[in-house]
Scaffold this motif. Structure first.
Motif, PDB file in Angstrom:
ATOM      1  N   CYS A  78      -2.715  -5.780 -10.451  1.00 26.12           N
ATOM      2  CA  CYS A  78      -3.688  -6.545  -9.670  1.00 26.12           C
ATOM      3  C   CYS A  78      -3.101  -6.874  -8.301  1.00 26.12           C
ATOM      4  CB  CYS A  78      -4.018  -7.824 -10.442  1.00 26.12           C
ATOM      5  SG  CYS A  78      -5.110  -8.966  -9.591  1.00 26.12           S
ATOM      6  N   CYS A  79      -3.959  -6.949  -7.284  1.00 25.28           N
ATOM      7  CA  CYS A  79      -3.491  -7.315  -5.939  1.00 25.28           C
ATOM      8  C   CYS A  79      -3.221  -8.816  -5.818  1.00 25.28           C
ATOM      9  CB  CYS A  79      -4.500  -6.876  -4.875  1.00 25.28           C
ATOM     10  SG  CYS A  79      -6.072  -7.774  -4.907  1.00 25.28           S
ATOM     11  N   GLY A  80      -3.723  -9.601  -6.760  1.00 21.65           N
ATOM     12  CA  GLY A  80      -3.502 -11.041  -6.743  1.00 21.65           C
ATOM     13  C   GLY A  80      -4.646 -11.847  -6.161  1.00 21.65           C
ATOM     14  N   GLN A  81      -5.692 -11.169  -5.737  1.00 22.36           N
ATOM     15  CA  GLN A  81      -6.800 -11.850  -5.080  1.00 22.36           C
ATOM     16  C   GLN A  81      -7.419 -12.944  -5.952  1.00 22.36           C
ATOM     17  OE1 GLN A  81     -10.495 -10.102  -5.244  1.00 22.36           O
ATOM     18  NE2 GLN A  81     -11.271 -11.011  -3.399  1.00 22.36           N
ATOM     19  N   MET A  82      -7.629 -12.648  -7.225  1.00 21.99           N
ATOM     20  CA  MET A  82      -8.275 -13.651  -8.095  1.00 21.99           C
ATOM     21  C   MET A  82      -7.423 -14.905  -8.218  1.00 21.99           C
ATOM     22  SD  MET A  82     -10.245 -11.556 -11.080  1.00 21.99           S
ATOM     23  CE  MET A  82      -8.941 -10.424 -11.518  1.00 21.99           C
ATOM     24  N   HIS A  83      -6.112 -14.743  -8.244  1.00 20.25           N
ATOM     25  CA  HIS A  83      -5.219 -15.901  -8.299  1.00 20.25           C
ATOM     26  C   HIS A  83      -5.358 -16.736  -7.023  1.00 20.25           C
ATOM     27  CE1 HIS A  83      -3.467 -12.737 -10.814  1.00 20.25           C
ATOM     28  NE2 HIS A  83      -2.920 -13.698 -11.531  1.00 20.25           N
ATOM     29  N   ILE A  84      -5.282 -16.049  -5.900  1.00 24.60           N
ATOM     30  CA  ILE A  84      -5.336 -16.725  -4.605  1.00 24.60           C
ATOM     31  C   ILE A  84      -6.670 -17.454  -4.437  1.00 24.60           C
ATOM     32  CG2 ILE A  84      -5.314 -16.383  -2.098  1.00 24.60           C
ATOM     33  CD1 ILE A  84      -3.554 -13.812  -2.736  1.00 24.60           C
ATOM     34  N   THR A  93      -8.644 -18.657  -6.601  1.00 24.54           N
ATOM     35  CA  THR A  93      -8.865 -19.778  -7.509  1.00 24.54           C
ATOM     36  C   THR A  93      -7.789 -20.851  -7.372  1.00 24.54           C
ATOM     37  OG1 THR A  93      -7.817 -18.500  -9.291  1.00 24.54           O
ATOM     38  CG2 THR A  93     -10.222 -18.488  -9.198  1.00 24.54           C
ATOM     39  N   GLY A  94      -6.997 -20.782  -6.295  1.00 28.51           N
ATOM     40  CA  GLY A  94      -6.062 -21.851  -5.990  1.00 28.51           C
ATOM     41  C   GLY A  94      -4.648 -21.663  -6.486  1.00 28.51           C
ATOM     42  N   TYR A  95      -4.346 -20.556  -7.122  1.00 24.24           N
ATOM     43  CA  TYR A  95      -2.999 -20.297  -7.613  1.00 24.24           C
ATOM     44  C   TYR A  95      -2.258 -19.485  -6.548  1.00 24.24           C
ATOM     45  CZ  TYR A  95      -4.847 -21.930 -12.022  1.00 24.24           C
ATOM     46  OH  TYR A  95      -5.430 -22.694 -13.002  1.00 24.24           O
ATOM     47  N   GLN A  96      -1.736 -20.176  -5.553  1.00 20.68           N
ATOM     48  CA  GLN A  96      -1.154 -19.517  -4.383  1.00 20.68           C
ATOM     49  C   GLN A  96       0.230 -18.925  -4.648  1.00 20.68           C
ATOM     50  OE1 GLN A  96      -2.776 -19.448  -1.089  1.00 20.68           O
ATOM     51  NE2 GLN A  96      -4.458 -19.817  -2.497  1.00 20.68           N
ATOM     52  N   ARG A  97       1.047 -19.564  -5.452  1.00 22.81           N
ATOM     53  CA  ARG A  97       2.403 -19.075  -5.698  1.00 22.81           C
ATOM     54  C   ARG A  97       2.433 -17.959  -6.744  1.00 22.81           C
ATOM     55  NH1 ARG A  97       7.337 -21.376  -4.617  1.00 22.81           N
ATOM     56  NH2 ARG A  97       6.384 -23.384  -4.160  1.00 22.81           N
ATOM     57  N   GLU A  98       1.542 -18.020  -7.712  1.00 19.93           N
ATOM     58  CA  GLU A  98       1.569 -17.072  -8.835  1.00 19.93           C
ATOM     59  C   GLU A  98       1.438 -15.597  -8.445  1.00 19.93           C
ATOM     60  OE1 GLU A  98       1.029 -21.044 -10.517  1.00 19.93           O
ATOM     61  OE2 GLU A  98       0.215 -20.002  -8.771  1.00 19.93           O
ATOM     62  N   PRO A  99       0.701 -15.253  -7.401  1.00 26.93           N
ATOM     63  CA  PRO A  99       0.588 -13.825  -7.075  1.00 26.93           C
ATOM     64  C   PRO A  99       1.768 -13.234  -6.309  1.00 26.93           C
ATOM     65  CG  PRO A  99      -0.820 -15.077  -5.629  1.00 26.93           C
ATOM     66  CD  PRO A  99      -0.270 -16.046  -6.650  1.00 26.93           C
ATOM     67  N   VAL A 100       2.814 -14.017  -6.023  1.00 27.62           N
ATOM     68  CA  VAL A 100       3.949 -13.483  -5.271  1.00 27.62           C
ATOM     69  C   VAL A 100       4.498 -12.200  -5.908  1.00 27.62           C
ATOM     70  CG1 VAL A 100       6.327 -13.918  -4.490  1.00 27.62           C
ATOM     71  CG2 VAL A 100       4.551 -15.672  -4.187  1.00 27.62           C
ATOM     72  N   PRO A 101       4.716 -12.154  -7.230  1.00 30.60           N
ATOM     73  CA  PRO A 101       5.208 -10.891  -7.809  1.00 30.60           C
ATOM     74  C   PRO A 101       4.205  -9.741  -7.654  1.00 30.60           C
ATOM     75  CG  PRO A 101       5.514 -12.708  -9.361  1.00 30.60           C
ATOM     76  CD  PRO A 101       4.683 -13.234  -8.223  1.00 30.60           C
ATOM     77  N   LEU A 102       2.921 -10.045  -7.690  1.00 30.64           N
ATOM     78  CA  LEU A 102       1.905  -9.013  -7.517  1.00 30.64           C
ATOM     79  C   LEU A 102       1.898  -8.490  -6.080  1.00 30.64           C
ATOM     80  CD1 LEU A 102      -0.989 -10.765  -9.479  1.00 30.64           C
ATOM     81  CD2 LEU A 102       0.547  -8.968 -10.312  1.00 30.64           C
ATOM     82  N   ARG A 141      -5.124  -7.089   3.277  1.00 26.48           N
ATOM     83  CA  ARG A 141      -5.011  -7.182   4.729  1.00 26.48           C
ATOM     84  C   ARG A 141      -4.912  -8.616   5.253  1.00 26.48           C
ATOM     85  NH1 ARG A 141      -9.204  -2.589   6.272  1.00 26.48           N
ATOM     86  NH2 ARG A 141     -10.173  -4.254   7.465  1.00 26.48           N
ATOM     87  N   HIS A 142      -5.398  -9.587   4.495  1.00 28.44           N
ATOM     88  CA  HIS A 142      -5.411 -10.952   4.997  1.00 28.44           C
ATOM     89  C   HIS A 142      -4.634 -11.933   4.113  1.00 28.44           C
ATOM     90  CE1 HIS A 142      -8.246  -9.771   8.083  1.00 28.44           C
ATOM     91  NE2 HIS A 142      -8.943  -9.158   7.149  1.00 28.44           N
ATOM     92  N   GLN A 143      -4.904 -11.945   2.831  1.00 25.56           N
ATOM     93  CA  GLN A 143      -4.289 -12.940   1.947  1.00 25.56           C
ATOM     94  C   GLN A 143      -2.829 -12.656   1.629  1.00 25.56           C
ATOM     95  OE1 GLN A 143      -7.174 -12.737  -1.255  1.00 25.56           O
ATOM     96  NE2 GLN A 143      -8.145 -14.625  -0.548  1.00 25.56           N
ATOM     97  N   HIS A 144      -2.449 -11.384   1.564  1.00 20.99           N
ATOM     98  CA  HIS A 144      -1.044 -11.078   1.261  1.00 20.99           C
ATOM     99  C   HIS A 144      -0.108 -11.670   2.319  1.00 20.99           C
ATOM    100  CE1 HIS A 144      -1.428  -7.549  -1.800  1.00 20.99           C
ATOM    101  NE2 HIS A 144      -2.127  -8.603  -2.152  1.00 20.99           N
ATOM    102  N   ARG A 145      -0.540 -11.650   3.556  1.00 22.64           N
ATOM    103  CA  ARG A 145       0.269 -12.219   4.641  1.00 22.64           C
ATOM    104  C   ARG A 145       0.452 -13.727   4.434  1.00 22.64           C
ATOM    105  NH1 ARG A 145      -2.487 -10.246   8.783  1.00 22.64           N
ATOM    106  NH2 ARG A 145      -1.174  -8.409   8.782  1.00 22.64           N
ATOM    107  N   ILE A 146      -0.600 -14.402   4.014  1.00 24.82           N
ATOM    108  CA  ILE A 146      -0.529 -15.847   3.768  1.00 24.82           C
ATOM    109  C   ILE A 146       0.457 -16.138   2.647  1.00 24.82           C
ATOM    110  CG2 ILE A 146      -1.842 -17.850   2.953  1.00 24.82           C
ATOM    111  CD1 ILE A 146      -4.326 -16.490   4.344  1.00 24.82           C
ATOM    112  N   VAL A 147       0.370 -15.383   1.566  1.00 23.76           N
ATOM    113  CA  VAL A 147       1.281 -15.568   0.423  1.00 23.76           C
ATOM    114  C   VAL A 147       2.716 -15.291   0.846  1.00 23.76           C
ATOM    115  CG1 VAL A 147       1.924 -14.666  -1.844  1.00 23.76           C
ATOM    116  CG2 VAL A 147      -0.473 -15.135  -1.335  1.00 23.76           C
ATOM    117  N   ALA A 148       2.928 -14.205   1.581  1.00 21.02           N
ATOM    118  CA  ALA A 148       4.290 -13.858   2.022  1.00 21.02           C
ATOM    119  C   ALA A 148       4.869 -14.937   2.930  1.00 21.02           C
ATOM    120  CB  ALA A 148       4.287 -12.515   2.738  1.00 21.02           C
ATOM    121  N   ASP A 149       4.055 -15.493   3.798  1.00 22.71           N
ATOM    122  CA  ASP A 149       4.538 -16.541   4.696  1.00 22.71           C
ATOM    123  C   ASP A 149       4.884 -17.820   3.942  1.00 22.71           C
ATOM    124  OD1 ASP A 149       4.398 -15.006   6.986  1.00 22.71           O
ATOM    125  OD2 ASP A 149       2.457 -15.813   7.633  1.00 22.71           O
TER     126      ASP A 149
END
Length: 189
Positions: free
Chosen positions: A41-47, A49-58, A86-94
């Motif tokens: 999964c790209c992690g979008q569903m986590h992001i 629904t408010g789970y911002q840290r959980e998708p880091v491994p994804l 294109r948009h949310q992965h950058r937020i998670v990485a930052d």
């Protein structure tokens, strides 16, 4: 062109024929389609629904899997997932990553496309040799319309389908109200 195909978790589990059709289409158009192993999964569903840290491994897995320099473009038949990459992965990485993750995310985001964007903008194709002798309409997804701004690219592709009776959908730019995890949790609605 060597194109990495991202199946998406929903595509893999609910719509595998769409993923297969994407690979077949791009191969028929003369491109080398690769399916990096280990994609999840790209992690979008986590992001969303408010789970911002959980998708880091994804996010890390996605950047590693599609970061191969031999992959010239990454495509997915999903505006939502393309928007997330294109948009949310950058937020998670930052927020939760490191400089290496941010660099990997940026490199992959720059070459990531929703299918209609890849076909029309990158490959310069609107006629793909499709035939569908039925009446259809098109309702754009909110993410493709608002986040990615793919505009009329899907309609341009549909207009070139032989035999199709394409009917304009009044209010097509309005949200249907059924996207994201709501659609999964409340399918009967």
């Amino acid at each position: 062109m060597r194109i990495g195909l991202f199946a998406t978790c929903l595509g893999d589990t609910l719509f595998p024929d769409a993923v297969k059709a994407t690979a077949i289409l791009l191969t028929r158009l003369g491109h080398d389609v690769v399916f990096p192993p280990g994609q999840t999964c790209c992690g979008q569903m986590h992001i969303n629904t408010g789970y911002q840290r959980e998708p880091v491994p994804l996010v890390r897995n996605f950047a590693a899997g599609f970061g191969d320099a031999s992959i010239e473009a990454v495509v997915m038949p999903s505006g939502s997932c393309a928007g997330s990459v294109r948009h949310q992965h950058r937020i998670v990485a930052d927020r939760y990553g490191d400089a290496a993750l941010r660099a990997g995310v940026d490199a992959v985001a720059a070459k990531t496309y929703e299918l209609s964007e890849l076909l029309v903008d990158v490959l310069g194709v609107t006629r793909v040799g499709a035939y569908f002798p039925h009446r259809v309409t098109y309702h754009p997804t909110c993410h493709s319309l608002r986040m990615l701004r793919v505009g009329d690219k899907p309609l341009r592709l549909l207009r070139e389908v032989e035999g199709i009776d394409l009917v304009e959908l009044p209010g097509a730019d309005s949200c249907c109200g059924f996207g994201g995890t709501f659609a999964l949790k409340n399918a009967e609605t």
